[in-house]
Structures are given as structure tokens and as C-alpha cells.
Scaffold this motif. Structure first.
Motif, PDB file in Angstrom:
ATOM      1  N   VAL A  29       0.944  -1.081  -0.411  1.00  0.00           N
ATOM      2  CA  VAL A  29      -0.167   0.035  -0.166  1.00  0.00           C
ATOM      3  C   VAL A  29       1.024   1.115   0.207  1.00  0.00           C
ATOM      4  O   VAL A  29       0.450   2.240  -0.705  1.00  0.00           O
ATOM      5  N   GLU A  30       1.917   1.101   0.664  1.00  0.00           N
ATOM      6  CA  GLU A  30       2.893   2.300   1.256  1.00  0.00           C
ATOM      7  C   GLU A  30       3.448   3.065  -0.568  1.00  0.00           C
ATOM      8  O   GLU A  30       3.770   3.976  -0.785  1.00  0.00           O
ATOM      9  N   ALA A  31       3.481   1.541  -0.864  1.00  0.00           N
ATOM     10  CA  ALA A  31       4.294   1.920  -2.685  1.00  0.00           C
ATOM     11  C   ALA A  31       3.112   2.588  -3.513  1.00  0.00           C
ATOM     12  O   ALA A  31       4.011   3.838  -4.437  1.00  0.00           O
ATOM     13  N   THR A  32       2.163   2.287  -3.415  1.00  0.00           N
ATOM     14  CA  THR A  32       1.177   2.563  -4.555  1.00  0.00           C
ATOM     15  C   THR A  32       0.750   3.527  -4.174  1.00  0.00           C
ATOM     16  O   THR A  32       0.614   5.054  -4.745  1.00  0.00           O
ATOM     17  N   VAL A  33       0.944   4.224  -2.541  1.00  0.00           N
ATOM     18  CA  VAL A  33       0.849   5.909  -2.340  1.00  0.00           C
ATOM     19  C   VAL A  33       1.287   6.659  -3.089  1.00  0.00           C
ATOM     20  O   VAL A  33       1.144   7.555  -2.777  1.00  0.00           O
ATOM     21  N   ASP A  34       2.816   5.902  -2.254  1.00  0.00           N
ATOM     22  CA  ASP A  34       4.165   6.807  -3.200  1.00  0.00           C
ATOM     23  C   ASP A  34       3.851   7.038  -4.254  1.00  0.00           C
ATOM     24  O   ASP A  34       4.147   8.506  -5.010  1.00  0.00           O
ATOM     25  N   ASP A  35       3.468   6.324  -5.308  1.00  0.00           N
ATOM     26  CA  ASP A  35       3.007   6.995  -6.931  1.00  0.00           C
ATOM     27  C   ASP A  35       1.495   7.649  -6.663  1.00  0.00           C
ATOM     28  O   ASP A  35       1.935   8.431  -7.537  1.00  0.00           O
ATOM     29  N   LEU A  36       0.811   7.264  -5.882  1.00  0.00           N
ATOM     30  CA  LEU A  36      -0.077   8.510  -5.980  1.00  0.00           C
ATOM     31  C   LEU A  36       0.125   9.841  -5.823  1.00  0.00           C
ATOM     32  O   LEU A  36      -0.329  11.004  -5.775  1.00  0.00           O
ATOM     33  N   LEU A  37       0.709   9.772  -4.481  1.00  0.00           N
ATOM     34  CA  LEU A  37       2.155  11.156  -4.537  1.00  0.00           C
ATOM     35  C   LEU A  37       2.583  11.963  -5.639  1.00  0.00           C
ATOM     36  O   LEU A  37       2.041  12.995  -5.540  1.00  0.00           O
ATOM     37  N   GLY A  38       2.983  11.117  -6.245  1.00  0.00           N
ATOM     38  CA  GLY A  38       3.667  11.909  -7.188  1.00  0.00           C
ATOM     39  C   GLY A  38       2.684  12.153  -7.789  1.00  0.00           C
ATOM     40  O   GLY A  38       3.196  13.620  -8.761  1.00  0.00           O
ATOM     41  N   ASP A  39       1.480  11.850  -8.593  1.00  0.00           N
ATOM     42  CA  ASP A  39       0.475  12.263  -9.502  1.00  0.00           C
ATOM     43  C   ASP A  39      -0.542  13.252  -8.866  1.00  0.00           C
ATOM     44  O   ASP A  39      -0.244  14.361  -9.167  1.00  0.00           O
ATOM     45  N   LEU A  40      -0.472  13.449  -7.617  1.00  0.00           N
ATOM     46  CA  LEU A  40      -1.379  13.945  -6.666  1.00  0.00           C
ATOM     47  C   LEU A  40      -0.633  15.421  -6.685  1.00  0.00           C
ATOM     48  O   LEU A  40      -1.050  16.867  -7.358  1.00  0.00           O
ATOM     49  N   ALA A  41       0.972  15.702  -6.939  1.00  0.00           N
ATOM     50  CA  ALA A  41       1.294  17.121  -6.126  1.00  0.00           C
ATOM     51  C   ALA A  41       1.699  17.584  -7.870  1.00  0.00           C
ATOM     52  O   ALA A  41       1.999  19.159  -7.524  1.00  0.00           O
ATOM     53  N   CYS A  42       1.053  17.062  -8.609  1.00  0.00           N
ATOM     54  CA  CYS A  42       0.742  17.664 -10.392  1.00  0.00           C
ATOM     55  C   CYS A  42       0.599  18.500 -10.363  1.00  0.00           C
ATOM     56  O   CYS A  42       0.442  19.629 -11.044  1.00  0.00           O
ATOM     57  N   TYR A  43      -1.072  18.832  -9.347  1.00  0.00           N
ATOM     58  CA  TYR A  43      -1.952  18.933  -9.516  1.00  0.00           C
ATOM     59  C   TYR A  43      -1.653  20.999  -8.843  1.00  0.00           C
ATOM     60  O   TYR A  43      -2.048  21.849  -9.517  1.00  0.00           O
TER      61      TYR A  43
END
Length: 646
Positions: A570-584
Motif C-alpha cells: 500500500v505504501e508503494a502505491t501511495v507513493d505513486d499516488l503522491l507523485g500524481d497528486l503533487a502535479c495538481y
């Protein structure tokens, strides 16, 4: 081993067959594609696809097509047998069937355990054939309905190298879902059913109405936003049919732009480019519409041998076809009043605000991608973000003070605050010609000493360093800053914003399946939601430094989850999500920055653990060294040094 080197030897036929099969059948979706195409070529009016564990454990594709006799099914599992080609002339003139490669059953059977149950129309008895690793284990009479059912288990059991590269269950099923969805849309007159782990994902009616098929797989919200493509501009295409969405109904990836050539799904980047270009400036940057387009043209004008699995095509008159599609889609959108015939008058480019003495007034009218920033609602100035302030109007559905917290806290926030004085020393403003302080030893995790020269194309910050020029991509740099701050926040309690009332979002069949797989990861980054059918109710959303992210970003976050390895936590998936959320919330390209904004952005980037790449791996800084500059200007040409000495 020979003393001269490794011995060169010919592989035995069985090994060659397994390698070849593994190259074509690369994942469960490849199996589903081949079997669905065979069912369509067999004249099926109904096709049911059942998969377990994303297709890794089991795949079953059943159709009500013409079926096969015992003699035919025995031939069908042998190499180089097909009912779809007679000789090479068929290939030379083009083929109008789907599974024309012809060896699907043999190829799949070579890397799995396979059972075929089939019965010709009008026959009293069917046949069941069992194949394992390409070898027939049994073939006997069987009671079964008319048509063919192929069940595949233990995929890649004898090719472990291929099995090792399979992704996690949710990713593999997403590929299966995509394949079935596209063929369901291409064939609205065929009833499709897709099941995963015993649960129905979607089903179409098979009544021949494409809009009804769109409703089944994409949902009511998308179906209402689609308009039929009407008319055909001049060009080599004989026909162009389908639907496209209005400019507001989009997604962050091109997954929902589906292209078919004579009913066969293909990947055709020129078609996707033409569709996007048809929307002009009405389509937000990095957004893609929903589109289902079927191109009709003579088979001999299409090269289908570009890709080993026939997934890509090359058109004989590619430029003309691209222009024809763009013009046709554009006219369709204009006829339905979904785009303007020309851009509105007024300022269409960002205000020129090169690096200049910083104003004490708030930077209220800076533009982002043609919209004023308060209207855009996604980017605040770099200086505001570094200071933890934001003068934008809160979102209407936001409960102020519900946990946004102080965005300047945490490792990088402290660095940004603590380096205000350091920034003035290390960052040279053009009016003061000073530089950052000299470090005792080089630290490659920090930026070098810089003197900012200016901003290029309102997108890149150009700086002078001792070793040459550095060009900073302002969006990639701000993404890195936001990513590390988000990651720091997740070390404690996630910052969220509770919505005044839950927002309901309708998901496509694909998104609904992904939600189930990634609900925990989404909650970890701040999306608290529950699903009922295709609808999710979003109660809280992430808060990124006083910028409340909109609920519909949950859809984009779901798409961002795809592609992980099976062992990802889950942590690895969250890290990927953070990269995308940081874009906004990151400052975009085509945005003019003031001198102070540039200083704050570079200071915050300098405080990152890795200031040289955005979370997606793109470089934030490009270095042009002194030697490269000298080489490009050919300063070492003969005679140059002599004249300089004179």
C-alpha cells in the motif's frame, strides 16, 4: 564451453515454440483478445468472458458462434492451421477478419493448460479437447451448447520467465477489462458479459445501439455527454462513425480514446492526435476526451504487420487521414455547439512578467494556461506556497479549518523558512549580482551556486553557474517540492478537507473495479469514499498546502494506480499516488513568475532530498556545461587563440 567461446547451437522445436508463444501471449489480456476475436469471426451473437485473479489463475471465453467438429478442433490446435487464410495472396491484398493470424489456440495452448468445448450448429454432440503445453491429452465427445468455450488455466506454468513479469491482479484485470470494453463498443450488435472473480463487471444488450453499449460500460454520465460523429470531410477514408464526448467530460489518460479500423481495435496515435486537435483550446491541457471511432477503408491500404500482435497499424495516406478525422470531429463538435469556431478575443497569452524587482502587491492576475489563476484553482504562486499562504477564494464545498494545518511545517517547509536569509546569499537577483555562499565541499544533493538570468517561454528558469548554464523546468521543480512535502505530511497525519456534503461521482466499469482494489491507498492520501454500484460518495479529499483538491481527481488517482508490480505494498502505491497528486497544485508551464517566486521555488527545490528529478522521473534541471558551450560555438577553431593573444 568451447575454449573459443560459448557454443552456438540450434534450439529444439519445443523450445522455439514456447519462446514464440510467450512473445505473442504476453499477459492474460492477450489470451482474451485472441479468443474474443475468434468468437466474433465465428459469427457469435453473444460472448461471455470470465476471469479469476485478473486472468492469472483462470480465463474462460464462451461464444455462441458456429462451433467446430471433432476433426476441426483437432486441426485448430496444431501449428500453422487456420480457417481464415488460404495462401499468401490473402495477406498481400489485406485481410478483413479479426483473428487472421490463425494460430491463437496453438499459441495459447503452448504456454498453458487449455480445454476446448465446442459444438457445431445443428449438431447433436459436441467435443471436448484438453491441451497442456501444446500436447493433446484428451479428446472425447461432450454435451455442451452450440458454439465454443475455451478455458485457460495455469498460464505460463511452463514459461516461468514470462510469468515473473506479470503485474498485480488489479493491473492484469484492467488490461482484460480494456480489451473486452473495446470489442463491446466495436460490436454493439453482440451481447458481451464480463465477470471477474464471479462478479459481473458489465454486460451489454447486443441490440445494435452504440449509445446503449456506451451506457453499459461507461455509465450514464458519460453516455449523456457523447455526441454522434456525423458527416465526413474529404479524404481517403470511406467512412467514419462513432461518438465523441463534450470538452468537459475528460480523463487524465488517453485510455478512453478507442480507435477501430474496419471493426478491429488498434492503437493508432495519429487518430488520437487528430481527435485531440479537433477540440483545439476547448480541451484542458493533458486531458483526453472519450471517443469511439471506427474507420472504414480498403484493407489493402492498411499495414497491419507493424506490431506482432496486430495492435498497431500504419496507414498508406496517414497525413491525409489524420486531417480528415480532425476536420470531421471538429465539424461534429461545432454542429453540437460544443466548441467555438475561433478563440475569444482578449489576452490569449500569459502576461509578460520577466524576473523583476518583487512587488509588495499580491500577484492576483497571473495566468495559468490561458486562465486567471484564481479561476484555475490549481496553482498558487511559488512564493505563496513556500510561505504557507494562499489568497485564493476557498472552494465552495470546503469546510475551512478542518485539518489543512500549517503547510510550512515538516522537513522541507522548515528548510524553506530557515533558508530565507540563505536564499538571499545563495540566490543572485539580476539587480544585485551576488551569488549563493560557497560550500566547503561539493554536495550533489543540493543545487550549485546560481545567478538567475531570466525566464524563457514562461516555463523555464535560466541560471548561470560556475560550470555553465542551468535550465530549470518550473513545473517539474514545483512537483518535486510538493511531492516531498506531501510525503513528509504522510509521515504523520494526512491533511484532508471534509466536504460540506458528500459528492457523488459516477465511475466507469473500469474505474469501479480499480476503486475496490485501491480503496485503502486512496484513503491513505485523503480520499475517503464509499462505493455502491458504479457510484462513489466522496466525503473527504486531500488538502495540498491550502489547495483543496477537487473530488473528481479520485478518477485520475485510480488510473494512476495501474502498472505496479505484484509485490507492491500500500505504501508503494501511495507513493505513486503522491507523485500524481503533487502535479495538481504545482505551478504550470506558460506561467510568468516574479523574481521572489523564482527565489522561493529554487530555495524550496534546494531543500529537497532529490532536487534533480520530479517524482515521475523527469529532470528538473538540465545542465549545459562550459565545455559544451565552447564546443557549440567552436571556440577552439585554429587561429582563435592567436588572434586573442595579438
Amino acid at each position: 564451453m568451447s575454449p573459443k567461446g560459448p557454443e552456438i547451437r540450434a534450439l529444439d522445436p519445443a523450445t522455439v515454440d514456447r519462446i514464440a508463444a510467450g512473445e505473442v501471449v504476453e499477459r492474460p489480456a492477450s489470451v482474451v483478445k485472441e479468443l474474443v476475436e475468434n468468437g466474433l469471426d465465428a459469427g457469435a451473437t453473444g460472448i461471455t468472458v470470465e476471469v479469476d485473479s485478473g486472468g492469472i489463475d483462470r480465463i474462460r471465453v464462451a461464444d455462441d458462434g458456429v462451433g467446430m467438429s471433432e476433426e476441426d478442433v483437432r486441426k485448430a490446435v496444431k501449428q500453422h492451421t487456420t480457417s481464415k487464410l488460404r495462401d499468401v495472396s490473402d495477406l498481400e491484398r489485406g485481410v478483413d477478419t479479426l483473428g487472421f493470424r490463425g494460430e491463437a489456440l496453438y499459441t495459447i495452448g503452448a504456454v498453458s493448460r487449455l480445454a476446448i468445448t465446442t459444438k457445431p450448429r445443428g449438431s447433436e454432440t459436441g467435443t471436448k479437447l484438453v491441451l497442456a503445453g501444446g500436447e493433446v491429452e484428451a479428446c472425447e465427445p461432450a454435451g455442451c451448447p452450440e458454439g465454443t468455450a475455451v478455458e485457460v488455466t495455469d498460464l505460463f506454468y511452463n514459461t516461468p520467465a514470462r510469468k515473473k513479469y506479470l503485474k498485480r491482479e488489479s493491473t492484469e484485470f484492467d488490461h482484460v477489462n480494456t480489451v473486452v470494453t473495446r470489442y463491446a463498443l466495436a460490436n454493439p450488435d453482440v451481447r458481451f458479459v464480463l465477470e471477474h472473480n464471479g462478479r459481473e463487471v458489465f454486460s451489454t444488450t447486443g441490440q445494435g445501439d452504440l449509445r446503449t453499449a456506451i451506457l453499459s460500460v461507461y455509465g450514464r454520465e458519460v453516455a449523456r455527454a457523447m455526441v454522434p460523429v456525423e458527416g465526413l470531410a474529404e479524404g481517403p477514408l470511406e467512412g467514419l462513425s462513432g461518438y465523441v464526448s463534450d470538452p468537459e467530460t475528460t480523463r487524465a489518460s488517453p485510455t478512453y480514446v478507442s480507435t477501430f479500423v474496419n471493426g478491429r481495435y488498434v492503437r493508432a496515435k495519429p487518430v488520437r492526435t487528430a481527435v485531440v486537435e479537433a477540440y483545439g483550446t476547448q480541451l484542458a491541457p493533458s486531458r483526453y476526451p472519450f471517443a469511439i471511432l471506427d474507420l472504414e477503408l480498403p484493407p489493402e491500404t492498411v499495414d497491419v504487420n507493424v506490431h506482432p500482435r496486430k495492435m498497431e497499424v500504419r496507414f498508406g495516406e496517414q497525413s491525409a487521414i489524420e486531417s480528415q478525422i480532425e476536420e470531421t470531429v471538429k465539424e461534429t463538435l461545432l454542429d453540437h455547439g460544443l466548441i467555438r469556431s475561433s478563440a475569444p478575443r482578449g489576452r490569449s497569452a500569459p502576461e509578460e512578467a520577466a524576473v523583476a524587482p518583487e512587488s509588495t502587491e499580491p500577484d492576483a492576475e497571473r495566468t495559468t494556461g490561458g486562465r486567471s489563476e484564481p479561476e484555475a484553482g490549481r496553482s498558487s504562486s511559488a512564493s505563496d506556497r513556500a510561505a504557507g499562504t494562499d489568497d485564493r477564494v476557498p472552494a465552495p464545498n470546503r469546510v475551512d479549518g478542518s485539518g489543512a494545518g500549517d503547510r510550512s511545517t515538516g522537513r522541507n517547509g522548515a528548510n524553506a523558512r530557515g533558508r530565507d536569509a540563505d536564499r538571499d546569499r545563495r540566490f543572485s537577483r539580476p539587480t544585485r549580482q551576488t551569488t549563493f555562499g560557497e560550500p566547503d565541499e561539493p554536495d550533489y544533493e543540493r543545487l550549485p551556486d546560481l545567478r538567475v538570468l531570466g525566464q524563457v517561454q514562461d516555463t523555464y528558469v535560466v541560471c548561470e553557474a560556475d560550470e555553465g548554464l542551468l535550465v530549470v523546468d518550473q513545473h517539474a521543480a514545483d512537483e518535486r517540492v510538493h511531492y516531498e512535502r506531501l510525503r513528509e505530511e504522510l509521515g504523520g497525519e494526512t491533511s484532508t478537507q471534509a466536504l460540506v456534503s458528500p459528492v457523488e461521482l459516477e465511475l466507469t466499469a473500469r474505474e469501479a473495479e480499480l476503486f475496490d482494489a485501491y480503496e485503502e491507498a486512496l484513503a491513505h492520501v485523503g480520499f475517503s469514499a464509499t462505493r455502491e454500484g458504479r457510484t462513489v460518495r466522496v466525503g473527504t479529499v486531500p488538502a495540498a498546502f491550502d489547495a483543496t483538491l477537487p473530488p473528481d481527481l479520485l478518477r485520475d488517482a485510480l488510473s494512476a494506480c495501474i502498472g505496479g508490480d505484484p509485490g507492491d505494498t500500500v505504501e508503494a502505491t501511495v507513493d505513486d499516488l503522491l507523485g500524481d497528486l503533487a502535479c495538481y497544485p504545482a505551478v504550470t508551464g506558460n506561467t510568468s513568475l516574479t523574481e521572489g517566486s523564482v527565489a522561493d521555488l529554487l530555495a524550496a527545490l534546494d531543500g529537497c532530498e532529490n532536487p534533480y528529478a520530479c517524482p515521475h522521473g523527469r529532470p528538473t534541471v538540465v545542465r549545459i556545461g562550459r565545455e559544451e558551450l565552447s564546443d557549440r560555438f567552436e571556440r577552439d577553431y585554429p587561429g582563435h587563440a592567436e588572434r586573442r593573444e595579438d
